[in-house]
Write a protein that holds these residues in place. Structure first.
Motif, PDB file in Angstrom:
ATOM      1  N   MET A   1       0.844  -1.188   0.000  1.00 51.00           N
ATOM      2  CA  MET A   1       0.000   0.000   0.000  1.00 51.00           C
ATOM      3  C   MET A   1       0.882   1.242   0.000  1.00 51.00           C
ATOM      4  O   MET A   1       1.868   1.308   0.737  1.00 51.00           O
ATOM      5  N   LYS A   2       0.545   2.234  -0.833  1.00 54.99           N
ATOM      6  CA  LYS A   2       1.309   3.462  -0.902  1.00 54.99           C
ATOM      7  C   LYS A   2       0.614   4.558  -0.080  1.00 54.99           C
ATOM      8  O   LYS A   2      -0.606   4.583   0.042  1.00 54.99           O
ATOM      9  N   TRP A   3       1.444   5.459   0.448  1.00 54.22           N
ATOM     10  CA  TRP A   3       0.943   6.552   1.276  1.00 54.22           C
ATOM     11  C   TRP A   3       1.581   7.858   0.832  1.00 54.22           C
ATOM     12  O   TRP A   3       2.748   7.895   0.447  1.00 54.22           O
ATOM     13  N   ASN A   4       0.806   8.919   0.897  1.00 53.21           N
ATOM     14  CA  ASN A   4       1.337  10.256   0.686  1.00 53.21           C
ATOM     15  C   ASN A   4       1.755  10.814   2.044  1.00 53.21           C
ATOM     16  O   ASN A   4       0.953  10.869   2.977  1.00 53.21           O
ATOM     17  N   LYS A   5       3.017  11.203   2.126  1.00 57.89           N
ATOM     18  CA  LYS A   5       3.547  11.743   3.373  1.00 57.89           C
ATOM     19  C   LYS A   5       3.669  13.258   3.234  1.00 57.89           C
ATOM     20  O   LYS A   5       4.298  13.759   2.307  1.00 57.89           O
ATOM     21  N   TYR A   6       3.086  13.996   4.172  1.00 59.82           N
ATOM     22  CA  TYR A   6       3.163  15.451   4.189  1.00 59.82           C
ATOM     23  C   TYR A   6       3.877  15.881   5.470  1.00 59.82           C
ATOM     24  O   TYR A   6       3.516  15.444   6.576  1.00 59.82           O
ATOM     25  N   THR A   7       4.906  16.702   5.314  1.00 60.35           N
ATOM     26  CA  THR A   7       5.728  17.123   6.445  1.00 60.35           C
ATOM     27  C   THR A   7       5.686  18.638   6.589  1.00 60.35           C
ATOM     28  O   THR A   7       5.923  19.366   5.622  1.00 60.35           O
ATOM     29  N   ILE A   8       5.389  19.086   7.803  1.00 59.04           N
ATOM     30  CA  ILE A   8       5.309  20.513   8.106  1.00 59.04           C
ATOM     31  C   ILE A   8       6.535  20.907   8.923  1.00 59.04           C
ATOM     32  O   ILE A   8       6.806  20.316   9.984  1.00 59.04           O
ATOM     33  N   GLU A   9       7.286  21.893   8.425  1.00 59.79           N
ATOM     34  CA  GLU A   9       8.409  22.421   9.198  1.00 59.79           C
ATOM     35  C   GLU A   9       7.874  23.457  10.176  1.00 59.79           C
ATOM     36  O   GLU A   9       7.275  24.456   9.789  1.00 59.79           O
ATOM     37  N   THR A  10       8.086  23.211  11.466  1.00 58.38           N
ATOM     38  CA  THR A  10       7.549  24.097  12.496  1.00 58.38           C
ATOM     39  C   THR A  10       8.559  24.232  13.626  1.00 58.38           C
ATOM     40  O   THR A  10       9.765  24.063  13.412  1.00 58.38           O
ATOM     41  N   THR A  11       8.106  24.537  14.823  1.00 61.98           N
ATOM     42  CA  THR A  11       8.995  24.686  15.972  1.00 61.98           C
ATOM     43  C   THR A  11       8.641  23.658  17.042  1.00 61.98           C
ATOM     44  O   THR A  11       7.521  23.140  17.082  1.00 61.98           O
ATOM     45  N   THR A  12       9.597  23.379  17.908  1.00 61.27           N
ATOM     46  CA  THR A  12       9.324  22.439  18.998  1.00 61.27           C
ATOM     47  C   THR A  12       8.248  22.983  19.931  1.00 61.27           C
ATOM     48  O   THR A  12       7.492  22.225  20.540  1.00 61.27           O
ATOM     49  N   ALA A  13       8.157  24.326  20.039  1.00 54.21           N
ATOM     50  CA  ALA A  13       7.124  24.938  20.887  1.00 54.21           C
ATOM     51  C   ALA A  13       5.730  24.688  20.338  1.00 54.21           C
ATOM     52  O   ALA A  13       4.750  24.627  21.081  1.00 54.21           O
ATOM     53  N   ALA A  14       5.645  24.518  18.999  1.00 56.67           N
ATOM     54  CA  ALA A  14       4.332  24.401  18.352  1.00 56.67           C
ATOM     55  C   ALA A  14       3.921  22.969  18.056  1.00 56.67           C
ATOM     56  O   ALA A  14       2.764  22.717  17.715  1.00 56.67           O
ATOM     57  N   GLU A  15       4.836  22.000  18.204  1.00 57.98           N
ATOM     58  CA  GLU A  15       4.549  20.659  17.684  1.00 57.98           C
ATOM     59  C   GLU A  15       3.332  20.010  18.348  1.00 57.98           C
ATOM     60  O   GLU A  15       2.532  19.350  17.672  1.00 57.98           O
ATOM     61  N   GLY A  26      -9.229  15.489  11.466  1.00 56.84           N
ATOM     62  CA  GLY A  26      -9.514  14.111  11.068  1.00 56.84           C
ATOM     63  C   GLY A  26      -8.291  13.304  10.713  1.00 56.84           C
ATOM     64  O   GLY A  26      -8.409  12.161  10.254  1.00 56.84           O
ATOM     65  N   ILE A  27      -7.109  13.871  10.905  1.00 55.31           N
ATOM     66  CA  ILE A  27      -5.864  13.130  10.644  1.00 55.31           C
ATOM     67  C   ILE A  27      -5.573  12.284  11.874  1.00 55.31           C
ATOM     68  O   ILE A  27      -5.397  12.794  12.984  1.00 55.31           O
ATOM     69  N   GLU A  28      -5.498  10.974  11.699  1.00 52.24           N
ATOM     70  CA  GLU A  28      -5.535  10.059  12.839  1.00 52.24           C
ATOM     71  C   GLU A  28      -4.213   9.941  13.588  1.00 52.24           C
ATOM     72  O   GLU A  28      -4.188   9.572  14.746  1.00 52.24           O
ATOM     73  N   GLY A  29      -3.110  10.204  12.935  1.00 56.89           N
ATOM     74  CA  GLY A  29      -1.840  10.056  13.622  1.00 56.89           C
ATOM     75  C   GLY A  29      -0.772  10.923  12.995  1.00 56.89           C
ATOM     76  O   GLY A  29      -0.841  11.238  11.804  1.00 56.89           O
ATOM     77  N   VAL A  30       0.207  11.345  13.801  1.00 60.18           N
ATOM     78  CA  VAL A  30       1.296  12.169  13.291  1.00 60.18           C
ATOM     79  C   VAL A  30       2.624  11.591  13.743  1.00 60.18           C
ATOM     80  O   VAL A  30       2.697  10.803  14.699  1.00 60.18           O
ATOM     81  N   GLN A  31       3.657  12.000  13.049  1.00 57.78           N
ATOM     82  CA  GLN A  31       5.029  11.628  13.387  1.00 57.78           C
ATOM     83  C   GLN A  31       5.788  12.917  13.666  1.00 57.78           C
ATOM     84  O   GLN A  31       5.747  13.853  12.871  1.00 57.78           O
ATOM     85  N   ILE A  32       6.474  12.984  14.800  1.00 62.41           N
ATOM     86  CA  ILE A  32       7.220  14.181  15.178  1.00 62.41           C
ATOM     87  C   ILE A  32       8.709  13.873  15.174  1.00 62.41           C
ATOM     88  O   ILE A  32       9.152  12.891  15.787  1.00 62.41           O
ATOM     89  N   GLU A  33       9.484  14.691  14.491  1.00 63.56           N
ATOM     90  CA  GLU A  33      10.934  14.558  14.457  1.00 63.56           C
ATOM     91  C   GLU A  33      11.551  15.868  14.938  1.00 63.56           C
ATOM     92  O   GLU A  33      11.303  16.929  14.363  1.00 63.56           O
ATOM     93  N   TYR A  66       0.319  11.022   7.303  1.00 63.23           N
ATOM     94  CA  TYR A  66       0.240  10.135   6.144  1.00 63.23           C
ATOM     95  C   TYR A  66      -1.213   9.983   5.700  1.00 63.23           C
ATOM     96  O   TYR A  66      -2.098   9.757   6.531  1.00 63.23           O
ATOM     97  N   LEU A  67      -1.417  10.084   4.407  1.00 63.38           N
ATOM     98  CA  LEU A  67      -2.738   9.855   3.826  1.00 63.38           C
ATOM     99  C   LEU A  67      -2.621   8.756   2.777  1.00 63.38           C
ATOM    100  O   LEU A  67      -1.705   8.774   1.939  1.00 63.38           O
ATOM    101  N   GLU A  68      -3.522   7.809   2.846  1.00 66.00           N
ATOM    102  CA  GLU A  68      -3.481   6.692   1.898  1.00 66.00           C
ATOM    103  C   GLU A  68      -3.620   7.194   0.461  1.00 66.00           C
ATOM    104  O   GLU A  68      -4.479   8.027   0.157  1.00 66.00           O
ATOM    105  N   ASP A  69      -2.749   6.706  -0.412  1.00 65.60           N
ATOM    106  CA  ASP A  69      -2.787   7.078  -1.827  1.00 65.60           C
ATOM    107  C   ASP A  69      -3.827   6.207  -2.531  1.00 65.60           C
ATOM    108  O   ASP A  69      -3.514   5.195  -3.144  1.00 65.60           O
ATOM    109  N   ASN A  70      -5.092   6.627  -2.413  1.00 70.02           N
ATOM    110  CA  ASN A  70      -6.193   5.829  -2.969  1.00 70.02           C
ATOM    111  C   ASN A  70      -6.840   6.501  -4.176  1.00 70.02           C
ATOM    112  O   ASN A  70      -7.965   6.182  -4.559  1.00 70.02           O
ATOM    113  N   GLY A  71      -6.120   7.459  -4.766  1.00 70.85           N
ATOM    114  CA  GLY A  71      -6.640   8.134  -5.952  1.00 70.85           C
ATOM    115  C   GLY A  71      -7.419   9.393  -5.654  1.00 70.85           C
ATOM    116  O   GLY A  71      -7.761  10.152  -6.573  1.00 70.85           O
ATOM    117  N   GLN A  72      -7.713   9.636  -4.387  1.00 76.14           N
ATOM    118  CA  GLN A  72      -8.452  10.842  -4.017  1.00 76.14           C
ATOM    119  C   GLN A  72      -7.506  12.040  -3.935  1.00 76.14           C
ATOM    120  O   GLN A  72      -6.318  11.895  -3.646  1.00 76.14           O
TER     121      GLN A  72
END
Length: 327
Positions: A1-15, A26-33, A66-72
């Motif tokens: 399954m393929k996924w579209n990954k979108y990454t926002i550059e922000t600050t640690t204060a705002a994460e 409605g985004i069910e989960g995030v990854q913080i780096e 991550y959003l599933e790449d389902n053609g939408q």
């Protein structure tokens, strides 16, 4: 399954603010780096086999979803994300708020961590990932092969190494201890990948019983036993919580084990301590780790309150092993 990954550059204060806002969309989960070092409290709540060496923290954070790449088309949701970022600037420093995109597959998440796991020794035991070729000069070594899959347990973590060294001592023996039982029966609580069960069997244990809360650990353990050419009949594994599952306690048995080993969190060892003596034979040993150093006394007190005698305490980095005996 393929996924579209979108990454926002922000600050640690705002994460944290941003993560919450994304979930509201409605985004069910995030990854913080980020480069914020883990506190001792963080480390006490999780096991990390490979603790990274981070560059200096400059206050920059990358929040990905991550959003599933389902053609939408994701355009409308991304517009909402951008609007949210701009609105939040009135509350907190959002940094650049720049959004970048990439595409990934499930396989990437499953396999990317493998580049950090290579062969290494604990005493004279060579622990090798299954996907790495065995070197010619290592063919006569005491070998354990491991593929953790989705389970905890490569052997790299200090807590696992502390437990393995204790199993070496209390099964094989050393210059300070001669085992009373040559082929002990071992209970592995929180078996994960099965690494401690496998070490115990290859050192000479007659049988192992393992428990874990995660059903995936049963698959990992059986697969790793097969890789290590161990008869599946030597191990019996159950899904469940030994603390309050009386049926599991009965399955494991009363006064059945010469050794109980538990590489789990301090906050689990403490409530579990009262049920351990009933699992051990007289003279049996409780080997445990997963204890961050500032919780050492709490765990020691719980083990002693359960009626066991603490016979040694060992440290590696910020982690602690406590070994106790049932007299």
């Amino acid at each position: 399954m393929k996924w579209n990954k979108y990454t926002i550059e922000t600050t640690t204060a705002a994460e944290d603010y941003l993560s919450s806002a994304l979930m509201d969309l409605g985004i069910e989960g995030v990854q913080i780096e980020d480069n914020v070092p883990l506190t001792k409290e963080d480390q006490a709540e999780m096991f990390i086999d490979f603790l990274p060496e981070l560059p200096p923290d400059e206050g920059i954070s990358y929040v990905s979803f991550y959003l599933e790449d389902n053609g939408q088309d994701d355009t409308e949701l991304l517009k909402q994300v951008k609007t949210t970022i701009e609105e939040m600037r009135n509350v907190v420093d959002m940094g650049t708020g720049k959004i970048t995109s990439d595409q990934t597959e499930d396989l990437d998440w499953i396999n990317n961590w493998k580049k950090f796991f290579s062969s290494f020794y604990i005493e004279d035991i060579l622990i090798k990932p299954t996907w790495e070729e065995l070197k010619e000069e290592d063919r006569d070594k005491f070998l354990i092969e491991i593929d953790p899959g989705v389970s905890f347990g490569t052997g790299k973590h200090e807590t696992t190494q502390l437990c393995i060294r204790q199993l070496l001592k209390y099964i094989r023996g050393n210059e300070t201890y001669t085992p009373q039982v040559k082929t002990p029966k071992v209970l592995d609580v929180g078996c994960g990948s099965g690494i401690l069960s496998i070490v115990a069997l290859k050192l000479g244990a007659s049988e192992v019983v393992g428990t874990d809360l995660d059903p995936d650990c049963m698959t990992s353990t059986h697969d790793n036993m097969e890789v290590n050419h161990l008869d599946q009949k030597l191990g019996t594994f159950y899904v469940g919580n030994l603390i309050d599952d009386t049926e599991l306690q009965e399955k494991a048995g009363t006064e059945e084990f010469d050794i109980v080993v538990a590489n789990i969190l301090a906050d689990v060892i403490i409530p579990m301590a009262p049920v351990i003596p009933a699992r051990l034979k007289k003279g049996g040993y409780f080997i445990t780790s997963g204890i961050i150093d500032f919780k050492e006394n709490d765990v020691k007190e719980a083990i002693e309150k359960a009626g066991l005698e603490v016979v040694e305490i060992n440290h590696q980095g910020e982690w602690v092993n406590i070994t106790a005996r049932k007299n």
